[in-house]
Design an enzyme around this catalytic site. Structure first.
Site, mmCIF file in Angstrom:
data_model
loop_
_atom_site.group_PDB
_atom_site.id
_atom_site.type_symbol
_atom_site.label_atom_id
_atom_site.label_comp_id
_atom_site.label_asym_id
_atom_site.label_seq_id
_atom_site.Cartn_x
_atom_site.Cartn_y
_atom_site.Cartn_z
ATOM 1 N N LYS A 17 0.832 -1.205 0.000
ATOM 2 C CA LYS A 17 0.000 0.000 0.000
ATOM 3 C C LYS A 17 0.868 1.257 0.000
ATOM 4 O O LYS A 17 0.587 2.231 -0.702
ATOM 5 C CB LYS A 17 -0.835 -0.003 1.294
ATOM 6 C CG LYS A 17 -2.271 0.307 1.076
ATOM 7 C CD LYS A 17 -3.099 0.261 2.338
ATOM 8 C CE LYS A 17 -2.636 -0.629 3.426
ATOM 9 N NZ LYS A 17 -2.543 -0.109 4.741
ATOM 10 N N CYS A 380 26.456 6.728 12.168
ATOM 11 C CA CYS A 380 26.044 6.901 13.555
ATOM 12 C C CYS A 380 26.831 5.956 14.468
ATOM 13 O O CYS A 380 28.009 6.195 14.702
ATOM 14 C CB CYS A 380 24.538 6.727 13.671
ATOM 15 S SG CYS A 380 23.862 7.652 15.054
ATOM 16 N N HIS A 519 22.429 10.404 9.640
ATOM 17 C CA HIS A 519 21.907 9.340 8.766
ATOM 18 C C HIS A 519 21.695 9.864 7.341
ATOM 19 O O HIS A 519 20.578 10.237 6.977
ATOM 20 C CB HIS A 519 20.592 8.802 9.335
ATOM 21 C CG HIS A 519 20.779 8.027 10.594
ATOM 22 N ND1 HIS A 519 21.118 6.701 10.594
ATOM 23 C CD2 HIS A 519 20.720 8.401 11.887
ATOM 24 C CE1 HIS A 519 21.245 6.271 11.832
ATOM 25 N NE2 HIS A 519 21.007 7.291 12.641
ATOM 26 N N GLU A 521 21.468 8.309 4.683
ATOM 27 C CA GLU A 521 20.603 7.437 3.875
ATOM 28 C C GLU A 521 19.168 7.939 3.800
ATOM 29 O O GLU A 521 18.439 7.639 2.857
ATOM 30 C CB GLU A 521 20.632 6.003 4.426
ATOM 31 C CG GLU A 521 19.939 5.766 5.773
ATOM 32 C CD GLU A 521 20.811 6.056 6.999
ATOM 33 O OE1 GLU A 521 21.835 6.757 6.833
ATOM 34 O OE2 GLU A 521 20.452 5.602 8.101
HETATM 35 N N1 GLN Z 1 23.389 4.204 20.030
HETATM 36 C C1 GLN Z 1 24.086 5.343 19.529
HETATM 37 C C2 GLN Z 1 23.599 6.628 20.150
HETATM 38 O O1 GLN Z 1 22.540 6.681 20.694
HETATM 39 C C3 GLN Z 1 23.975 5.420 18.022
HETATM 40 C C4 GLN Z 1 22.591 5.627 17.534
HETATM 41 C C5 GLN Z 1 22.442 5.341 16.080
HETATM 42 O O2 GLN Z 1 23.268 4.652 15.494
HETATM 43 N N2 GLN Z 1 21.383 5.830 15.473
HETATM 44 O O3 GLN Z 1 24.275 7.627 20.084
#
Ligand code: GLN
Length: 547
Positions: A17, A380, A519, A521
């Site tokens: 969907k 991250c 991030h 991505e």
């Molecule tokens: N656990 C790590 C933090 O809180 C990395 C978080 C993540 O990779 N999005 O900083």
């Protein structure tokens, strides 16, 4: 005032969907319209932020810092329209708002009921930003008949009734099962699903039918007759090799035309599908392959890293190569040497994650990539572990680690090169929080600016020195170790504008080793691949196969 398409599903879940909604958004754009897509989810979590990736796939973060459903990722990838906090709502959020209003006395002592209080709250949400776009596409999560979904179905029924005639249409997705033994496509489940929908006052205008086989004309006519839908509004949704074929495939089947017809828009503006033709060409006419390992924890469930997988594919499209992604369980490297597992990959990606499990393996993967000069992208947690690796193995801080893991175990074991962030600057104000705040909403979330060092690899990849990327984390690399780590070769090539938060690290003397605290991505699109992923795949393409 926007026109509304409400998208519902029946028969079974996981029919695509979200993809159908996203593809319709792309097709309306191709005809020159502006669109916004929204997701209304019947689950009771206030947002998906606290749901395990095993349960719900990836958490998609918006620029304005909302933790949302991964369907919003599809919407963005297909339309390029940045999703907002107000594009995703769950029953949990709706009820929490209603209860908060009740506690405040906003309802003036009235008895609070699903109709009208909960349905009104949903309707207010649907309306947000009504004057900004030509079409608002609202997808209702779950399937018709689910107990949790009822308030949403009732709310959209009322909503369409409140609007002028012709302002809202309903599109329903169903399945036509193929019975191989008799060689037949069965329409009964679709008939029942529409009957269920009509029993709650909703008549679909467009039916999208997933089927493994083309729908014979006779079956199409039967569905139209029994479901009270026009025959040319019964749209076949065949299985596709790539999700990015969906806009072209749905166009061929007449979805956008059926939607415009349902609104009575005639003549319909001609579509320009050049963007999607190019996307398809890049997918199906790739010249060569690269193999990339994603070393992570949630390897069993591909949806946990949905956006990363898509962004790698986009990076491949930018370089006209096919990216083969293989998931490698980081925990293996806690006992075993990574070499036999990672040799032969053209690049290694260590994605984000939470908790200590698997992190020693991620550190090993970073070390392997650094020493063997294999392109490495750390996202991250993948960046944080690359920093820990450098601290331990290059700077001699043998106990280096992340405070996250000490918090988890309740023991002080690590020198915190990655520490818990208690205060940071957002725009022109400071955000502060304590260690023991609620689990939900305690992170640095959403878009933040980073300044990139002139001449760095990352600045070359982006082609600029100021970027804005989305964050979702509690912990940060501690800037006080900067000099020590830079002396060992790990350069802090991206910082927050106030210079306090390391955003990017890289090794200038490595072919391609970049760690980012954010991030990237989440912002990649098939027609506009993210520059970091495009450059990462380029580097992977240039690497000689090691074995
Ligand atoms: N656990 C790590 C933090 O809180 C990395 C978080 C993540 O990779 N999005 O900083």
């Amino acid at each position: 005032m926007a026109r509304y398409v409400f998208i519902t599903g029946g028969v079974v879940s996981s029919l695509g969907k979200g993809l159908a909604s996203a593809a319709l958004g792309a097709l309306l754009q191709a005809r020159g319209y502006t669109v916004r897509l929204r997701k209304l989810d019947p689950y009771l979590n206030v947002d998906p932020g606290t749901m395990s990736p095993f349960e719900h796939g990836e958490v998609f973060v918006t620029d304005d810092g909302a933790e949302t459903d991964l369907d919003l990722g599809h919407y963005e990838r297909f339309t390029g329209v940045p999703a907002r906090m107000t594009d995703s709502v769950s029953s949990g959020r709706v009820y929490s708002n209603v209860l908060e209003k009740e506690r405040r006395g906003d309802y003036l002592g009235k008895t609070i009921q699903v109709v009208p209080h909960v349905t009104n709250e949903i309707k207010e949400f649907i309306d947000i930003g009504d004057d900004e776009v030509d079409f608002m596409l609202c997808e209702i999560g779950g399937t018709v008949g689910d107990i949790e979904g009822l308030p949403f179905f009732e709310a959209i029924r009322q909503f369409a009734q409140d609007k002028p005639r012709g302002q809202c249409i309903f599109m329903h997705l169903t399945l036509l099962p193929w019975i191989a033994a008799s060689g037949e496509l069965k329409t009964k489940p679709t008939q029942h699903s529409v009957k269920e929908l009509r029993s709650i006052g909703l008549q679909p205008d467009v039916l999208v039918c997933r089927s493994e086989q083309p729908i014979p004309d006779k079956e199409r006519a039967k569905i139209a007759l029994f479901c009270n839908v026009r025959k040319d509004a019964v749209i076949a949704a065949p299985d596709l090799k790539s999700i990015y074929e969906a806009p072209m495939a749905y166009h061929r089947e007449g979805l956008d035309q059926a939607v415009l017809d349902a609104f009575g828009i005639a003549p319909a503006p001609k579509p320009n599908l050049a963007r999607w033709a190019d996307v398809q060409d890049r997918i199906f006419n790739a010249e060569g392959d690269v193999n990339i390992a994603i070393v992570g924890k949630y390897v069993q469930l591909a949806d946990a890293y949905k956006s990363i997988k898509e962004a790698l594919m986009h990076g491949g499209m930018a370089n006209r190569v096919k990216v083969n992604v293989e998931w490698v369980d980081a925990e293996i490297f806690e006992k075993e040497d990574p070499a036999p597992y990672l040799e032969g990959f053209h690049a290694i990606l260590v994605p984000g994650g939470f908790g200590e499990r698997g992190t020693e393996g991620k550190i090993k993967a970073a070390q392997f990539a650094r020493e063997r000069k294999i392109p490495y992208l750390g996202i991250c947690l993948g960046m944080q572990m690359a920093v820990v690796e450098a601290a331990r193995n290059l700077a001699g801080m043998t106990t280096a680690g992340s405070e996250e893991f000490d918090h988890e175990s309740g023991k002080k074991r690590f020198e915190p090169v990655v520490y818990h962030l208690k205060e940071w600057v957002k725009g022109n104000h400071t955000v502060a929080r304590k260690v023991d705040d609620d689990k939900g909403g305690t992170m640095r979330l959403g878009a933040y600016t980073a300044e990139l060092a002139e001449g760095s690899k990352v600045a070359a990849a982006y082609g600029t020195t100021t970027i804005e990327e989305r964050h979702r984390h509690r912990y940060e690399v501690d800037v006080k170790y900067r000099d020590q780590l830079e002396a060992c070769g790990l350069k802090f090539s991206g910082m927050s504008p106030d210079g306090r938060l390391p955003e990017i690290v890289e090794y200038p003397d490595h072919p391609w080793f970049i760690g980012v605290q954010f991030h990237p991505e989440l912002k990649s699109k098939p027609f506009d691949p993210h520059p970091l992923f495009a450059d990462f795949v380029r580097a992977a393409k240039e690497v000689e196969r090691l074995v």
